[in-house]
Structure formats: structure tokens, C-alpha cells
Design a protein around this motif. Structure first.
Motif, PDB file in Angstrom:
ATOM      1  N   VAL A  19       0.848  -1.204   0.000  1.00 37.67           N
ATOM      2  CA  VAL A  19       0.000   0.000   0.000  1.00 37.67           C
ATOM      3  C   VAL A  19       0.880   1.249   0.000  1.00 37.67           C
ATOM      4  O   VAL A  19       0.607   2.221  -0.718  1.00 37.67           O
ATOM      5  CB  VAL A  19      -0.964  -0.007   1.217  1.00 37.67           C
ATOM      6  CG1 VAL A  19      -1.668   1.332   1.360  1.00 37.67           C
ATOM      7  CG2 VAL A  19      -1.993  -1.125   1.067  1.00 37.67           C
ATOM      8  N   LYS A  20       1.949   1.196   0.782  1.00 36.75           N
ATOM      9  CA  LYS A  20       2.864   2.341   0.840  1.00 36.75           C
ATOM     10  C   LYS A  20       3.406   2.654  -0.557  1.00 36.75           C
ATOM     11  O   LYS A  20       3.393   3.812  -1.013  1.00 36.75           O
ATOM     12  CB  LYS A  20       4.027   2.000   1.788  1.00 36.75           C
ATOM     13  CG  LYS A  20       4.612   3.191   2.496  1.00 36.75           C
ATOM     14  CD  LYS A  20       5.548   2.707   3.578  1.00 36.75           C
ATOM     15  CE  LYS A  20       6.570   3.794   3.874  1.00 36.75           C
ATOM     16  NZ  LYS A  20       7.660   3.310   4.702  1.00 36.75           N
ATOM     17  N   ALA A  21       3.833   1.611  -1.243  1.00 33.45           N
ATOM     18  CA  ALA A  21       4.396   1.794  -2.593  1.00 33.45           C
ATOM     19  C   ALA A  21       3.318   2.298  -3.554  1.00 33.45           C
ATOM     20  O   ALA A  21       3.560   3.205  -4.373  1.00 33.45           O
ATOM     21  CB  ALA A  21       4.977   0.477  -3.087  1.00 33.45           C
ATOM     22  N   MET A  22       2.097   1.744  -3.435  1.00 31.40           N
ATOM     23  CA  MET A  22       1.004   2.155  -4.334  1.00 31.40           C
ATOM     24  C   MET A  22       0.676   3.633  -4.133  1.00 31.40           C
ATOM     25  O   MET A  22       0.536   4.399  -5.096  1.00 31.40           O
ATOM     26  CB  MET A  22      -0.239   1.300  -4.049  1.00 31.40           C
ATOM     27  CG  MET A  22      -1.462   1.652  -4.886  1.00 31.40           C
ATOM     28  SD  MET A  22      -2.812   0.492  -4.590  1.00 31.40           S
ATOM     29  CE  MET A  22      -3.395   1.041  -2.998  1.00 31.40           C
ATOM     30  N   LEU A  23       0.606   4.056  -2.876  1.00 24.86           N
ATOM     31  CA  LEU A  23       0.226   5.448  -2.608  1.00 24.86           C
ATOM     32  C   LEU A  23       1.349   6.411  -3.004  1.00 24.86           C
ATOM     33  O   LEU A  23       1.083   7.538  -3.421  1.00 24.86           O
ATOM     34  CB  LEU A  23      -0.144   5.625  -1.135  1.00 24.86           C
ATOM     35  CG  LEU A  23      -1.437   4.897  -0.704  1.00 24.86           C
ATOM     36  CD1 LEU A  23      -1.737   5.158   0.765  1.00 24.86           C
ATOM     37  CD2 LEU A  23      -2.629   5.315  -1.564  1.00 24.86           C
ATOM     38  N   LYS A  24       2.592   5.946  -2.882  1.00 27.02           N
ATOM     39  CA  LYS A  24       3.719   6.805  -3.269  1.00 27.02           C
ATOM     40  C   LYS A  24       3.607   7.152  -4.756  1.00 27.02           C
ATOM     41  O   LYS A  24       3.784   8.295  -5.168  1.00 27.02           O
ATOM     42  CB  LYS A  24       5.039   6.078  -2.981  1.00 27.02           C
ATOM     43  CG  LYS A  24       6.236   6.965  -3.062  1.00 27.02           C
ATOM     44  CD  LYS A  24       7.444   6.347  -2.390  1.00 27.02           C
ATOM     45  CE  LYS A  24       8.636   7.259  -2.620  1.00 27.02           C
ATOM     46  NZ  LYS A  24       9.793   6.545  -3.126  1.00 27.02           N
ATOM     47  N   GLU A  25       3.236   6.148  -5.531  1.00 21.52           N
ATOM     48  CA  GLU A  25       3.174   6.368  -6.978  1.00 21.52           C
ATOM     49  C   GLU A  25       1.831   6.939  -7.445  1.00 21.52           C
ATOM     50  O   GLU A  25       1.771   7.781  -8.333  1.00 21.52           O
ATOM     51  CB  GLU A  25       3.448   5.044  -7.706  1.00 21.52           C
ATOM     52  CG  GLU A  25       4.034   5.303  -9.077  1.00 21.52           C
ATOM     53  CD  GLU A  25       4.293   4.009  -9.833  1.00 21.52           C
ATOM     54  OE1 GLU A  25       4.303   4.042 -11.058  1.00 21.52           O
ATOM     55  OE2 GLU A  25       4.480   2.966  -9.162  1.00 21.52           O
ATOM     56  N   HIS A  26       0.734   6.483  -6.817  1.00 22.53           N
ATOM     57  CA  HIS A  26      -0.596   6.813  -7.364  1.00 22.53           C
ATOM     58  C   HIS A  26      -1.497   7.541  -6.373  1.00 22.53           C
ATOM     59  O   HIS A  26      -2.706   7.629  -6.593  1.00 22.53           O
ATOM     60  CB  HIS A  26      -1.320   5.523  -7.799  1.00 22.53           C
ATOM     61  CG  HIS A  26      -0.565   4.722  -8.792  1.00 22.53           C
ATOM     62  ND1 HIS A  26      -0.412   5.108 -10.103  1.00 22.53           N
ATOM     63  CD2 HIS A  26       0.092   3.539  -8.673  1.00 22.53           C
ATOM     64  CE1 HIS A  26       0.310   4.195 -10.748  1.00 22.53           C
ATOM     65  NE2 HIS A  26       0.626   3.242  -9.894  1.00 22.53           N
ATOM     66  N   GLY A  27      -0.950   8.007  -5.285  1.00 19.66           N
ATOM     67  CA  GLY A  27      -1.780   8.577  -4.216  1.00 19.66           C
ATOM     68  C   GLY A  27      -2.715   9.680  -4.675  1.00 19.66           C
ATOM     69  O   GLY A  27      -3.804   9.852  -4.121  1.00 19.66           O
ATOM     70  N   ASP A  28      -2.336  10.454  -5.691  1.00 17.97           N
ATOM     71  CA  ASP A  28      -3.196  11.583  -6.098  1.00 17.97           C
ATOM     72  C   ASP A  28      -4.123  11.233  -7.274  1.00 17.97           C
ATOM     73  O   ASP A  28      -4.744  12.106  -7.878  1.00 17.97           O
ATOM     74  CB  ASP A  28      -2.342  12.824  -6.422  1.00 17.97           C
ATOM     75  CG  ASP A  28      -1.304  12.526  -7.493  1.00 17.97           C
ATOM     76  OD1 ASP A  28      -1.248  11.353  -7.959  1.00 17.97           O
ATOM     77  OD2 ASP A  28      -0.550  13.439  -7.868  1.00 17.97           O
ATOM     78  N   THR A  29      -4.235   9.946  -7.580  1.00 18.30           N
ATOM     79  CA  THR A  29      -5.145   9.521  -8.668  1.00 18.30           C
ATOM     80  C   THR A  29      -6.596   9.739  -8.245  1.00 18.30           C
ATOM     81  O   THR A  29      -6.990   9.331  -7.146  1.00 18.30           O
ATOM     82  CB  THR A  29      -4.937   8.012  -8.982  1.00 18.30           C
ATOM     83  OG1 THR A  29      -3.584   7.832  -9.353  1.00 18.30           O
ATOM     84  CG2 THR A  29      -5.861   7.540 -10.097  1.00 18.30           C
ATOM     85  N   VAL A  30      -7.391  10.390  -9.125  1.00 19.58           N
ATOM     86  CA  VAL A  30      -8.814  10.602  -8.816  1.00 19.58           C
ATOM     87  C   VAL A  30      -9.569   9.311  -9.113  1.00 19.58           C
ATOM     88  O   VAL A  30      -9.488   8.775 -10.216  1.00 19.58           O
ATOM     89  CB  VAL A  30      -9.385  11.772  -9.658  1.00 19.58           C
ATOM     90  CG1 VAL A  30     -10.890  11.917  -9.425  1.00 19.58           C
ATOM     91  CG2 VAL A  30      -8.660  13.071  -9.312  1.00 19.58           C
ATOM     92  N   VAL A  31     -10.329   8.800  -8.134  1.00 22.08           N
ATOM     93  CA  VAL A  31     -11.056   7.534  -8.321  1.00 22.08           C
ATOM     94  C   VAL A  31     -12.422   7.797  -8.934  1.00 22.08           C
ATOM     95  O   VAL A  31     -12.835   7.159  -9.884  1.00 22.08           O
ATOM     96  CB  VAL A  31     -11.182   6.781  -6.977  1.00 22.08           C
ATOM     97  CG1 VAL A  31     -12.049   5.528  -7.129  1.00 22.08           C
ATOM     98  CG2 VAL A  31      -9.794   6.405  -6.452  1.00 22.08           C
ATOM     99  N   GLU A  32     -13.166   8.749  -8.363  1.00 19.42           N
ATOM    100  CA  GLU A  32     -14.471   9.106  -8.930  1.00 19.42           C
ATOM    101  C   GLU A  32     -14.922  10.429  -8.331  1.00 19.42           C
ATOM    102  O   GLU A  32     -14.442  10.844  -7.291  1.00 19.42           O
ATOM    103  CB  GLU A  32     -15.508   8.015  -8.647  1.00 19.42           C
ATOM    104  CG  GLU A  32     -15.745   7.784  -7.182  1.00 19.42           C
ATOM    105  CD  GLU A  32     -16.400   6.428  -6.907  1.00 19.42           C
ATOM    106  OE1 GLU A  32     -16.758   5.716  -7.855  1.00 19.42           O
ATOM    107  OE2 GLU A  32     -16.525   6.106  -5.723  1.00 19.42           O
ATOM    108  N   SER A  33     -15.871  11.062  -9.017  1.00 17.51           N
ATOM    109  CA  SER A  33     -16.362  12.327  -8.462  1.00 17.51           C
ATOM    110  C   SER A  33     -17.655  12.060  -7.691  1.00 17.51           C
ATOM    111  O   SER A  33     -18.245  10.989  -7.784  1.00 17.51           O
ATOM    112  CB  SER A  33     -16.589  13.319  -9.592  1.00 17.51           C
ATOM    113  OG  SER A  33     -17.395  12.717 -10.570  1.00 17.51           O
TER     114      SER A  33
END
Ligand code: CMX
Length: 442
Positions: A19-33
Motif C-alpha cells: 500500500v505504501k508503494a502504491m500510494l507513493k506512486e498513485h496517491g493523487d489519482t482521482v477515483v471518482e467524483s
């Protein structure tokens, strides 16, 4: 370290890193509005929390670690000669993501037996309450009283390293689950059987021992309890009891206090209390009609009258599901196999035929199909457990498995304090006005 704790520690460390690695790379990805309808409409469908133990699909229903109820009925260990899964097996699966062996489940049954001592003051506190106190109120009070045993609260007081939060949470989880059937059965016997309590039977597994302490005889009821305690355990994180557990737990309140809060949510008639409301509604109908075998026309008229008086049909509808609840279907299959001629069960099946088209015809009900609560009461009544004020406690004993396992995961992953944003209607109006201005300019 015990074998479940060891496996949990390893899996949790692995997921934490991923999870740490995923958030480091993709933490600011918008999932849905998010729409205003969702904000005003009870936050339906907004993905805003993590819950590792299960996932709910609107059409397929619940999957525990990817497994449907039908698959679990096949794969989880059973008692000798039995055909229903033991709830211990589901807990193991939710904790480590793997189907346990029969030996692992036997170990868990023995471990909970070993930890099942409940402090005397919990029973003394229960005995001080009026005997007609609603069983859910007693249950919540008893869980809070058990909090004096919390390892987490004690260790936190002494100064606990963040990285170790999961460890006393695991210990509390195991102790609370071990003692819960004893407390729940005590409430039943004091409320409805003049306080004639039944001692635990150390030869029995968790679900069967609960059935035994309730005082309902027979192997068939023990099997029903194993199934019941398995299918009510978890329904992903957004439902009211699970979400309450998550929210309160996120303040680092220990699992006793967060589970007591979760049970306050389960005690609402739109959530778990619906299981008592269903059977009350059915018995009121049968009494009013003066028959145990109503015609379809009589039943349909009663349904329409309930709706016309501004009430919901309990046991029908769901915030997420859009098909008959697989938990309803699992109970129906049990009834078909064991008690197909029970009058009360036949009424439940008749309601299943009559209610959906009527709800559908209202044009506003998103899911006209039965949920888990539509069937459970009829099964319990058939086996002699007729005091329906008690039913939500049984749901609560099962729900503990899922929400406690999920809380172990939340602690191990270091999930933070939950604090979503609220809005005022004034903010919404200003937001819309600004949007209109911007549209006019462009
Ligand atoms: N009977 C009558 N009307 C119903 C209904 C039912 N069983 N289910 C939904 N509706 C109505 C709602 O009250 C709502 O009406 P208004 O617009 O007039 O307020 C409308 O249909 C739309 O509701 P929805 O989007 O379909 O359902 P929600 O997500 O808002 O609510 C639930 C879900 C479960 C609260 C609702 O279906 C309900 O009240 N069911 C009866 C109670 C019940 O069985 N609860 C147990 C759920 C399972 C559990 O948690 O244990």
C-alpha cells in the motif's frame, strides 16, 4: 506467537509495504467524483474507506476474500457429519485471506474456548438491569463492561509504539470473540428463561456452543447456528455497523468500545433490528387475518396497507444489493433441506413471491428483493427461539467476526483517524452559483 497471529503479522507487513508503494506512486489519482445527490442521499456508493475482509457486489452479493457464500459452504471446514461451514473458518479466512484446514479451525475453536472466561462484573451488571431491558441494550452494556479487560487500552496507557497497535488489538479481538456467545446466551436466558443459565460445553465448537447455551436442543439447530453466524459476519465496510466500528476504531478506541458503538448501529430498524421487525410484521399479519395460511390476495392487501400507512416492508430493499440477497437464499436452501413444511417458513416464501412486484410498482424502491433479515426469524421460530426481540443480538454475535477482523487489519495498516468533510446547504448554494457564473463567462 500463535499460528493465526503469526500468519496475520506476516500478511499485514506485506500489505502495508504494498500500500505504501502504491500510494507513493498513485496517491493523487482521482477515483471518482461525487454528486450532490450522493452527499444528501446518505453517501451511497462513495468509495471512501478501506475494508479488507469482504466486498459487496450489487448483483452477486457478498464475497469474503473473493469467495461467495455458495463457495464457502463447500470450502470451509464443517463439523463431523455436518454440511454447514463453521464460522471459525470464515474468521480465519478474513484474517489471513486463505481457506483454513480442519486442523486450523479446530485450533481456533480450542483457542476461543481457552479464552472464553468473562469477568463476573459483566454478569452482575446485566443482573442489575430491568429484566425487560431490550436485549440489544443489554448486549451493548455488556460489551462496554467487558472493556475492563482491554489489552489495547492498558498498553496504550503505558505508551504503545504505533507499529505495535495491531498486537493488543488482535488479543482483544480473540478474547472478545471468545466471550461473546457466553454473554449473548446469558442475556437470552435472563430475559426469557427466568435466569436459568446453561453452562458452556467445552466439547463444542463456537457456533454449536452458542446454540447449546441458548438452550435450543438438537444437532439441526447447531447446524443452523453455524450457517447463521457465518453468513451474517461481514458485508463490506460501508454498512452502518461496520462503518461505525471503523469510525470509532479510527480514534484508537479499543475494540470493546468500538464494537459496542457498532452494535448501537445494528440495533436500528433500518439495519439489523429489521430481523425482529420482519417476524413481528408477519405475526401481526397472521393475527390480523386470523389464519396461519393466508391467501396471496390477503397477503398482498396487507402489504399494500403497510405501505399506505407510511411504513416500510421489513426485510426488503437494500442500499447496495439489486438482487435477492445470497444470504436470504442460503437460509432458504437450509429451510428447503430441513423444514420445507414449516408453516412460518412457507409464509416467508409466499411473501417472497408477493412483495417484490408490489415494491417494484411503487417506482421508487431501488431493490424490491429480500435481504438477509427476511428469512432468519422464521427459521429461529421454527426451532423454538420465538422471542424476536432477541434476534438482533444473534446478528451482532456474527457481525463481530467481520468487524473485529477488519479492525485488526485497520490497526495493522495504520489507517488514520476518519474525518470526512461535511457541507452546509449554504455552501452547496454558493457552490452552484459560482459554477453558473463560470459557465456564463465561458
Ligand atoms: N418498503 C417500503 N419502501 C421502501 C423499502 C421497503 N422495504 N425499501 C426502500 N423503500 C423506499 C425508501 O423508503 C425510499 O422512499 P422515500 O423516497 O419515500 O424516502 C425509496 O424506497 C428509495 O429507497 P432506496 O434507495 O431503494 O433504499 P435506501 O438505500 O434508501 O434504503 C433500506 C435501504 C434497507 C434502508 C430500505 O430498503 C429499507 O428501509 N428496507 C426495510 C428495512 C430493512 O429491511 N432493513 C434491513 C437491511 C439489511 C440490514 O442492514 O440488515
Amino acid at each position: 506467537m500463535d499460528p493465526l497471529k503469526q500468519q496475520f503479522a506476516e500478511k499485514a507487513a506485506d500489505l502495508r509495504n504494498k500500500v505504501k508503494a502504491m500510494l507513493k506512486e498513485h496517491g493523487d489519482t482521482v477515483v471518482e467524483s461525487v454528486t450532490l445527490d450522493q452527499i444528501y442521499g446518505g453517501a451511497r456508493n462513495i468509495r471512501m474507506m478501506v475494508w479488507e475482509t469482504s466486498e459487496l457486489d450489487p448483483m452477486e452479493g457478498i464475497r469474503f476474500r473473493g469467495y461467495s457464500i455458495t463457495q464457502l459452504k463447500d470450502l470451509l471446514p464443517k463439523s463431523p457429519g455436518g454440511s454447514e461451514p463453521k464460522p471459525e473458518g470464515l474468521f480465519w479466512l478474513m484474517m489471513v485471506g486463505e481457506i483454513p484446514t480442519a486442523e486450523q479451525v479446530d485450533w481456533l475453536s480450542a483457542e476461543w474456548r481457552k479464552r472464553s472466561q468473562v469477568p463476573d462484573h459483566v454478569f452482575a451488571m446485566l443482573d442489575s438491569l430491568p429484566v425487560d431491558t431490550h436485549p440489544m441494550t443489554q448486549f451493548i452494556a455488556a460489551i462496554s463492561a467487558m472493556q475492563t479487560s482491554s489489552n489495547f487500552a492498558k498498553r496504550y496507557d503505558e505508551g504503545l509504539n504505533k507499529a505495535d497497535y495491531w498486537e493488543p488489538t488482535y488479543e482483544d479481538t480473540m478474547n472478545l470473540l471468545a466471550g461473546l456467545p457466553r454473554v449473548a446466551a446469558y442475556i437470552y436466558r435472563r430475559s426469557f428463561h427466568a435466569g436459568k443459565h446453561i453452562a458452556p460445553d467445552p466439547s463444542l465448537d463456537w457456533g454449536a456452543n452458542y446454540a447449546h447455551m441458548l438452550g435450543v436442543p438438537g444437532e439441526e439447530f447447531k447446524e443452523l447456528m453455524r450457517l447463521y453466524l457465518t453468513i451474517h459476519a461481514d458485508h463490506e465496510g460501508g454498512n452502518a455497523s461496520a462503518h461505525t466500528m471503523h469510525l470509532v476504531g479510527s480514534t484508537l478506541s479499543d475494540v470493546y468500545l468500538s464494537f459496542a458503538a457498532a452494535m448501537g448501529a445494528l440495533a436500528g430498524p433500518l439495519h439489523g433490528l429489521a430481523n425482529q421487525e420482519v417476524i413481528r410484521w408477519i405475526f401481526n399479519m397472521l393475527d390480523e387475518l386470523g389464519t396461519r395460511t393466508p391467501t396471496d390476495e390477503q397477503l398482498a392487501e396487507y402489504v399494500r396497507n403497510t405501505l399506505a400507512s407510511g411504513q416500510v416492508i421489513p426485510g426488503y430493499g437494500h442500499a447496495v444489493l439489486r438482487r435477492p440477497d445470497p444470504r436470504f437464499m442460503a437460509q432458504k436452501e437450509f429451510a428447503e433441506a430441513h423444514i420445507p413444511n414449516s408453516d412460518i417458513v412457507r409464509v416467508v416464501w409466499q411473501v417472497f413471491e408477493i412483495v417484490p412486484p408490489i415494491l417494484e410498482s411503487l417506482g421508487k424502491v431501488k431493490n424490491p428483493w429480500p435481504n438477509v433479515d427476511a428469512h432468519s426469524g422464521a427459521l429461529l421460530v421454527h426451532y423454538g427461539l420465538t422471542e424476536y426481540d432477541y434476534y438482533t443480538v444473534m446478528f451482532g454475535v456474527s457481525r463481530a467476526l467481520g468487524v473485529l477482523a477488519a479492525t485488526c487489519w485497520a490497526r495493522a495498516m495504520g489507517l488514520p483517524l476518519e474525518r470526512p468533510k461535511s457541507i452546509t446547504t449554504e455552501w452547496a448554494q454558493q457552490f452552484l452559483a459560482k459554477k453558473q457564473q463560470q459557465a456564463a463567462v465561458s
